[in-house]
Scaffold this active site. Structure first.
Site, PDB file in Angstrom:
ATOM      1  N   GLY A 244       0.821  -1.194   0.000  1.00  0.00           N
ATOM      2  CA  GLY A 244       0.000   0.000   0.000  1.00  0.00           C
ATOM      3  C   GLY A 244       0.862   1.254   0.000  1.00  0.00           C
ATOM      4  N   ILE A 245       0.231   2.381   0.323  1.00  0.00           N
ATOM      5  CA  ILE A 245       0.899   3.671   0.284  1.00  0.00           C
ATOM      6  C   ILE A 245       1.370   4.065   1.680  1.00  0.00           C
ATOM      7  CG2 ILE A 245       0.556   6.140  -0.185  1.00  0.00           C
ATOM      8  CD1 ILE A 245      -1.518   5.331  -2.267  1.00  0.00           C
ATOM      9  N   GLY A 246       2.603   4.598   1.789  1.00  0.00           N
ATOM     10  CA  GLY A 246       3.029   5.166   3.056  1.00  0.00           C
ATOM     11  C   GLY A 246       4.378   4.672   3.535  1.00  0.00           C
ATOM     12  N   ILE A 248       5.093   2.789   6.199  1.00  0.00           N
ATOM     13  CA  ILE A 248       5.175   1.408   6.688  1.00  0.00           C
ATOM     14  C   ILE A 248       5.470   0.432   5.553  1.00  0.00           C
ATOM     15  CG2 ILE A 248       3.864  -0.477   7.729  1.00  0.00           C
ATOM     16  CD1 ILE A 248       2.602   1.586   9.606  1.00  0.00           C
ATOM     17  N   GLU A 267      -1.041  -2.664  -6.737  1.00  0.00           N
ATOM     18  CA  GLU A 267      -1.637  -1.523  -7.425  1.00  0.00           C
ATOM     19  C   GLU A 267      -0.659  -0.372  -7.534  1.00  0.00           C
ATOM     20  OE1 GLU A 267      -4.142   1.003  -4.171  1.00  0.00           O
ATOM     21  OE2 GLU A 267      -4.875  -0.998  -4.623  1.00  0.00           O
ATOM     22  N   ILE A 342      -6.854   3.903   9.594  1.00  0.00           N
ATOM     23  CA  ILE A 342      -6.967   5.018  10.539  1.00  0.00           C
ATOM     24  C   ILE A 342      -7.237   4.490  11.939  1.00  0.00           C
ATOM     25  CG2 ILE A 342      -8.388   7.026  11.166  1.00  0.00           C
ATOM     26  CD1 ILE A 342      -8.695   7.551   8.149  1.00  0.00           C
ATOM     27  N   GLY A 365      -7.911   0.364  -3.043  1.00  0.00           N
ATOM     28  CA  GLY A 365      -7.745  -1.046  -3.381  1.00  0.00           C
ATOM     29  C   GLY A 365      -7.567  -1.952  -2.186  1.00  0.00           C
TER      30      GLY A 365
END
Length: 459
Positions: A244-246, A248, A267, A342, A365
């Site tokens: 994913g994004i970020g 971590i 993705e 979150i 996604g």
């Protein structure tokens, strides 16, 4: 007749007719061909295709057509009620109150570029799985009057590449009544489902500007580094990765250097994957779907990433309705999907898109890959989060905030990771889940969580 001759530079020759012809010449092979196309225009001319009361698609992420968007905003006084649809935008700001009445941000994934607008009446949010956004266009649920995209210059065959972002842009460009292209020599020529013929464009604007860049190492700290190590410990040799994004996911990648035979079907592709590809850790040999290649739908990172992807045959950027299809994802072995959130409540409900009623991002996604990984042989769907926010508020909570959106349901949740460890909730009852999740909470919040658990489950 106008001849546009592409060698190392662009030249224009004009005769008495209005027909436009492009002559491509390949310097190395001395081959050439001709195709009828629109001429390059100024942004102001090209954007005359955008009229009041239309719905306009805007290319996103690193492919955000910044120059054309600034020019469109400059024309706001002639426009009323133009609906803009997009996912994440970079390098522009659509939150100004001055845009009210001129543009309405109908966002398919909320980001900093339109977050204030979406939450202030100047826009709204469409809850939708990222994999299904193309269906909104293809089935005419969201008909598109205009698509504004950014592509690479045409190659010797007259094809431009969508470059860093195929995602939902390919389907948008395929059905929009008019397509305006920002042609940028800084856009990499990425392989895969990226190519569009130049004569597909109703208007083309030549713009030489840097692509937006993002660094996911910014914001990394001891907490995210520890989470990255824990998650990396869950990744098995031969696994297929979705990141994913970020910070971590970026930290996870940094801790995978000793792994073997990893694959990528994700993705998003970011800088953190480059060293693993170069050293052979990611070699895609164990994948069953597009083996031997890194499959992605968009790239977002530094210029180094864009240069790495340019004409690199190992990377295939594909339509999001393929990349994020849980049925496709599940066919790969040991799919390890790493996403963030979150907050997570004590029963395993995951809120990833809002802070209460405040729309912060979108479904994206996450569920596509959570479900795909769960159905994969040996797969591991993972939600990885810091135990607390930057203000010290617990992310493990008794109840989600009022109005919060559930992105991953408690029926879909498996692994949850914080800096205090990892638990697999699959098969646990509600009270067992609460007890397991409390062990992942920050010590400062465990007593309050235990009290809430006791009040709920009565033992």
């Amino acid at each position: 007749m106008i001849f546009l001759i592409f060698c190392n530079k662009q030249n224009q020759i004009q005769d008495k007719t209005n027909k436009l012809v492009l002559l491509y010449i390949n310097n190395r092979s001395n081959q050439s061909f001709m195709s009828t196309i629109p001429a390059y225009q100024s942004a102001e001319e090209a954007l005359q295709y955008v009229q009041s009361n239309q719905r306009v698609f805007i290319h996103g992420s690193a492919a955000t057509p910044i120059h054309l968007m600034h020019a469109l905003i400059a024309q706001k006084e002639r426009l009323k009620n133009v609906e803009l649809v997009s996912i994440t935008q970079q390098g522009i700001d659509l939150n100004s109150p001055e845009l009210a009445g001129h543009f309405f941000m109908n966002s398919l994934f909320v980001s900093e570029a339109n977050r204030v607008a979406v939450n202030s009446g100047m826009g709204d949010y469409v809850p939708v799985f990222l994999s299904e956004i193309p269906l909104l266009f293809l089935r005419g649920i969201l008909t598109l009057d205009v698509a504004i995209i950014q592509v690479s210059p045409p190659d010797k065959h007259g094809y431009c590449s969508l470059g860093t972002s195929v995602d939902i842009a390919r389907s948008a460009a395929s059905v929009a009544k008019k397509v305006i292209a920002q042609i940028n020599p800084n856009m990499p020529r990425v392989h895969g489902d990226t190519f569009l013929p130049f004569d597909k464009f109703d208007a083309a604007v030549w713009v030489d500007e840097p692509l937006p860049e993002v660094s996911y190492s910014v914001g990394a700290n001891k907490m995210t580094d520890k989470i990255g190590k824990i998650v990396a410990g869950l990744v098995e040799d031969g696994a297929t990765l979705q990141m994913g994004i970020g910070t971590i996911p970026d930290s996870v990648l940094k801790n995978l250097t000793n792994h073997k035979n990893l694959g990528m079907h994700t993705e998003m592709f970011s800088d953190g994957a480059i060293p693993l590809i170069v050293n052979g850790t990611i070699n895609n040999t164990q994948k069953k779907i597009v083996p031997g290649y890194c499959v992605t739908s968009f790239l977002l990172g530094s210029r180094k990433l864009y240069d790495f992807a340019d004409d690199n045959p190992i990377i295939k950027a594909m339509d999001i309705n393929y990349v994020n299809d849980p049925r496709i994802i599940s066919l790969n072995p040991k799919v390890t999907a790493i996403n963030s959130a979150i907050e997570v409540d004590l029963t395993g409900q995951v809120c990833s898109d809002s802070i209460g009623t405040y729309q912060y991002s979108g479904i994206g996604g996450q569920m596509d890959f959570i479900r795909g990984a769960a159905l994969s042989e040996g797969g591991k769907p993972i939600i990885a989060i810091p135990s607390v926010t930057s203000k010290g508020i617990s992310r493990i909570v008794p109840f989600l905030k009022q109005g919060a959106g559930v992105v991953t349901t408690r029926g879909h949740i498996h692994w949850v990771v914080t800096e205090y460890g990892a638990v697999n909730l699959f098969g646990m009852n509600m009270e067992q889940r609460a007890s397991a999740l409390i062990t992942l909470a920050h010590p400062d919040h465990r007593e309050a969580l235990e009290k809430s658990s006791f009040e709920r489950f009565k033992h």
